[in-house]
Design a protein around this motif. Structure first.
Motif, PDB file in Angstrom:
ATOM      1  N   ALA A  72       0.798  -1.235   0.000  1.00  0.00           N
ATOM      2  CA  ALA A  72       0.000   0.000   0.000  1.00  0.00           C
ATOM      3  C   ALA A  72       0.829   1.283   0.000  1.00  0.00           C
ATOM      4  N   ALA A  73       2.019   1.226  -0.611  1.00  0.00           N
ATOM      5  CA  ALA A  73       2.806   2.451  -0.783  1.00  0.00           C
ATOM      6  C   ALA A  73       2.083   3.338  -1.790  1.00  0.00           C
ATOM      7  N   ASP A  74       2.310   4.634  -1.693  1.00  0.00           N
ATOM      8  CA  ASP A  74       1.739   5.561  -2.668  1.00  0.00           C
ATOM      9  C   ASP A  74       2.679   5.608  -3.868  1.00  0.00           C
ATOM     10  N   CYS A  75       2.301   4.899  -4.924  1.00  0.00           N
ATOM     11  CA  CYS A  75       3.148   4.817  -6.119  1.00  0.00           C
ATOM     12  C   CYS A  75       2.633   5.703  -7.250  1.00  0.00           C
ATOM     13  N   SER A  76       1.745   6.611  -6.938  1.00  0.00           N
ATOM     14  CA  SER A  76       1.149   7.466  -7.971  1.00  0.00           C
ATOM     15  C   SER A  76       2.185   8.369  -8.646  1.00  0.00           C
ATOM     16  N   TYR A 121       6.414   3.481   1.467  1.00  0.00           N
ATOM     17  CA  TYR A 121       5.984   2.462   2.430  1.00  0.00           C
ATOM     18  C   TYR A 121       6.626   2.714   3.798  1.00  0.00           C
ATOM     19  N   PHE A 122       7.933   2.928   3.803  1.00  0.00           N
ATOM     20  CA  PHE A 122       8.683   3.121   5.043  1.00  0.00           C
ATOM     21  C   PHE A 122       8.149   4.305   5.842  1.00  0.00           C
ATOM     22  N   GLN A 123       7.919   5.422   5.171  1.00  0.00           N
ATOM     23  CA  GLN A 123       7.423   6.609   5.873  1.00  0.00           C
ATOM     24  C   GLN A 123       6.028   6.374   6.448  1.00  0.00           C
ATOM     25  N   ARG A 124       5.188   5.696   5.700  1.00  0.00           N
ATOM     26  CA  ARG A 124       3.815   5.435   6.160  1.00  0.00           C
ATOM     27  C   ARG A 124       3.749   4.471   7.334  1.00  0.00           C
ATOM     28  N   TYR A 125       4.609   3.464   7.342  1.00  0.00           N
ATOM     29  CA  TYR A 125       4.461   2.365   8.299  1.00  0.00           C
ATOM     30  C   TYR A 125       5.595   2.182   9.304  1.00  0.00           C
ATOM     31  N   LYS A 126       6.611   3.030   9.289  1.00  0.00           N
ATOM     32  CA  LYS A 126       7.745   2.848  10.200  1.00  0.00           C
ATOM     33  C   LYS A 126       7.341   2.959  11.661  1.00  0.00           C
ATOM     34  N   LYS A 176       4.525   1.920  12.767  1.00  0.00           N
ATOM     35  CA  LYS A 176       3.560   0.845  13.002  1.00  0.00           C
ATOM     36  C   LYS A 176       4.190  -0.523  12.800  1.00  0.00           C
ATOM     37  N   GLY A 177       5.505  -0.600  12.846  1.00  0.00           N
ATOM     38  CA  GLY A 177       6.204  -1.874  12.715  1.00  0.00           C
ATOM     39  C   GLY A 177       6.746  -2.153  11.322  1.00  0.00           C
ATOM     40  N   GLY A 178       6.502  -1.266  10.358  1.00  0.00           N
ATOM     41  CA  GLY A 178       7.045  -1.442   9.011  1.00  0.00           C
ATOM     42  C   GLY A 178       8.534  -1.163   8.997  1.00  0.00           C
ATOM     43  N   SER A 179       9.231  -1.777   8.065  1.00  0.00           N
ATOM     44  CA  SER A 179      10.685  -1.597   8.016  1.00  0.00           C
ATOM     45  C   SER A 179      11.136  -1.238   6.600  1.00  0.00           C
ATOM     46  N   CYS A 180      12.424  -1.029   6.484  1.00  0.00           N
ATOM     47  CA  CYS A 180      13.071  -0.764   5.199  1.00  0.00           C
ATOM     48  C   CYS A 180      13.900  -1.990   4.836  1.00  0.00           C
ATOM     49  N   PHE A 181      13.272  -3.139   4.794  1.00  0.00           N
ATOM     50  CA  PHE A 181      14.003  -4.379   4.533  1.00  0.00           C
ATOM     51  C   PHE A 181      13.784  -4.861   3.102  1.00  0.00           C
ATOM     52  N   PHE A 182      12.544  -5.109   2.727  1.00  0.00           N
ATOM     53  CA  PHE A 182      12.192  -5.548   1.379  1.00  0.00           C
ATOM     54  C   PHE A 182      13.060  -6.711   0.906  1.00  0.00           C
ATOM     55  N   HIS A 231      15.137  14.638  -5.937  1.00  0.00           N
ATOM     56  CA  HIS A 231      15.889  15.204  -7.058  1.00  0.00           C
ATOM     57  C   HIS A 231      14.936  15.910  -8.013  1.00  0.00           C
ATOM     58  N   ASN A 232      15.397  16.996  -8.575  1.00  0.00           N
ATOM     59  CA  ASN A 232      14.593  17.804  -9.500  1.00  0.00           C
ATOM     60  C   ASN A 232      13.195  18.029  -8.914  1.00  0.00           C
ATOM     61  N   SER A 233      12.142  17.648  -9.620  1.00  0.00           N
ATOM     62  CA  SER A 233      10.778  17.866  -9.124  1.00  0.00           C
ATOM     63  C   SER A 233      10.269  16.679  -8.307  1.00  0.00           C
ATOM     64  N   CYS A 234      11.097  15.670  -8.124  1.00  0.00           N
ATOM     65  CA  CYS A 234      10.698  14.469  -7.387  1.00  0.00           C
ATOM     66  C   CYS A 234      11.054  14.628  -5.912  1.00  0.00           C
ATOM     67  N   HIS A 235      10.038  14.781  -5.084  1.00  0.00           N
ATOM     68  CA  HIS A 235      10.231  14.966  -3.653  1.00  0.00           C
ATOM     69  C   HIS A 235       9.930  13.671  -2.912  1.00  0.00           C
ATOM     70  N   TYR A 236      10.907  13.157  -2.172  1.00  0.00           N
ATOM     71  CA  TYR A 236      10.734  11.979  -1.345  1.00  0.00           C
ATOM     72  C   TYR A 236      10.187  12.416   0.005  1.00  0.00           C
ATOM     73  N   GLU A 237       9.088  11.852   0.388  1.00  0.00           N
ATOM     74  CA  GLU A 237       8.434  12.227   1.636  1.00  0.00           C
ATOM     75  C   GLU A 237       9.281  11.830   2.850  1.00  0.00           C
ATOM     76  N   TYR A 238       9.244  12.667   3.862  1.00  0.00           N
ATOM     77  CA  TYR A 238       9.816  12.331   5.161  1.00  0.00           C
ATOM     78  C   TYR A 238       8.754  12.636   6.206  1.00  0.00           C
ATOM     79  N   LEU A 239       8.450  11.664   7.042  1.00  0.00           N
ATOM     80  CA  LEU A 239       7.519  11.853   8.144  1.00  0.00           C
ATOM     81  C   LEU A 239       8.247  11.553   9.454  1.00  0.00           C
ATOM     82  N   PRO A 240       8.243  12.485  10.394  1.00  0.00           N
ATOM     83  CA  PRO A 240       8.921  12.255  11.681  1.00  0.00           C
ATOM     84  C   PRO A 240       8.282  11.117  12.459  1.00  0.00           C
TER      85      PRO A 240
END
Length: 114
Positions: free
Chosen positions: A50-54, A79-84, A86-92, A105-114
């Motif tokens: 359920a990552a936001d891949c739009s 995925y990591f930002q949404r679920y970190k 709630k027990g989600g990880s950056c493992f994949f 980079h450029n117009s592509c903004h990677y979300e960061y949630l505290p």
């Protein structure tokens, strides 16, 4: 003296802290992971994960560069930002890694949630 100042200044940018004092972290594809493994993890992240891949769809801000590695990095981070918290990880399945360097980079903004 100026070298020390420049080193400290660089360190401040590389280890950026959020407002609550924690280090900011993003999840990206590991450079050593083959594309076929990244594709499997990308499909999971954008499907059951359920990552936001739009934004990695054609004509969207993070479509380019149009590579499995770049699209995986964006999806993994979503995925990591949404679920970190709630027990989600950056493992994949060992296809991803945490970084403290903002991968935006450029117009592509990677979300960061505290």
């Amino acid at each position: 003296m100026s070298r020390i100042f420049l080193a400290l200044l660089l360190l401040m940018f590389v280890t950026k802290k959020s407002l609550n004092g924690q280090l900011e972290e993003w999840c990206i594809a590991d450079e050593q992971t083959p594309d076929n493994e990244l594709q499997v993890a990308l499909d999971w992240a954008c499907g059951r994960g359920a990552a936001d891949c739009s934004k990695i769809q054609k004509d969207q801000s993070c479509y380019y560069p149009n590579t499995v590695r770049d699209h995986s990095s964006y999806a993994f981070n979503s995925y990591f930002q949404r679920y970190k918290r709630k027990g989600g990880s950056c493992f994949f399945n060992n296809a991803a890694m945490v970084t403290q360097v903002d991968p935006s980079h450029n117009s592509c903004h990677y979300e960061y949630l505290p």
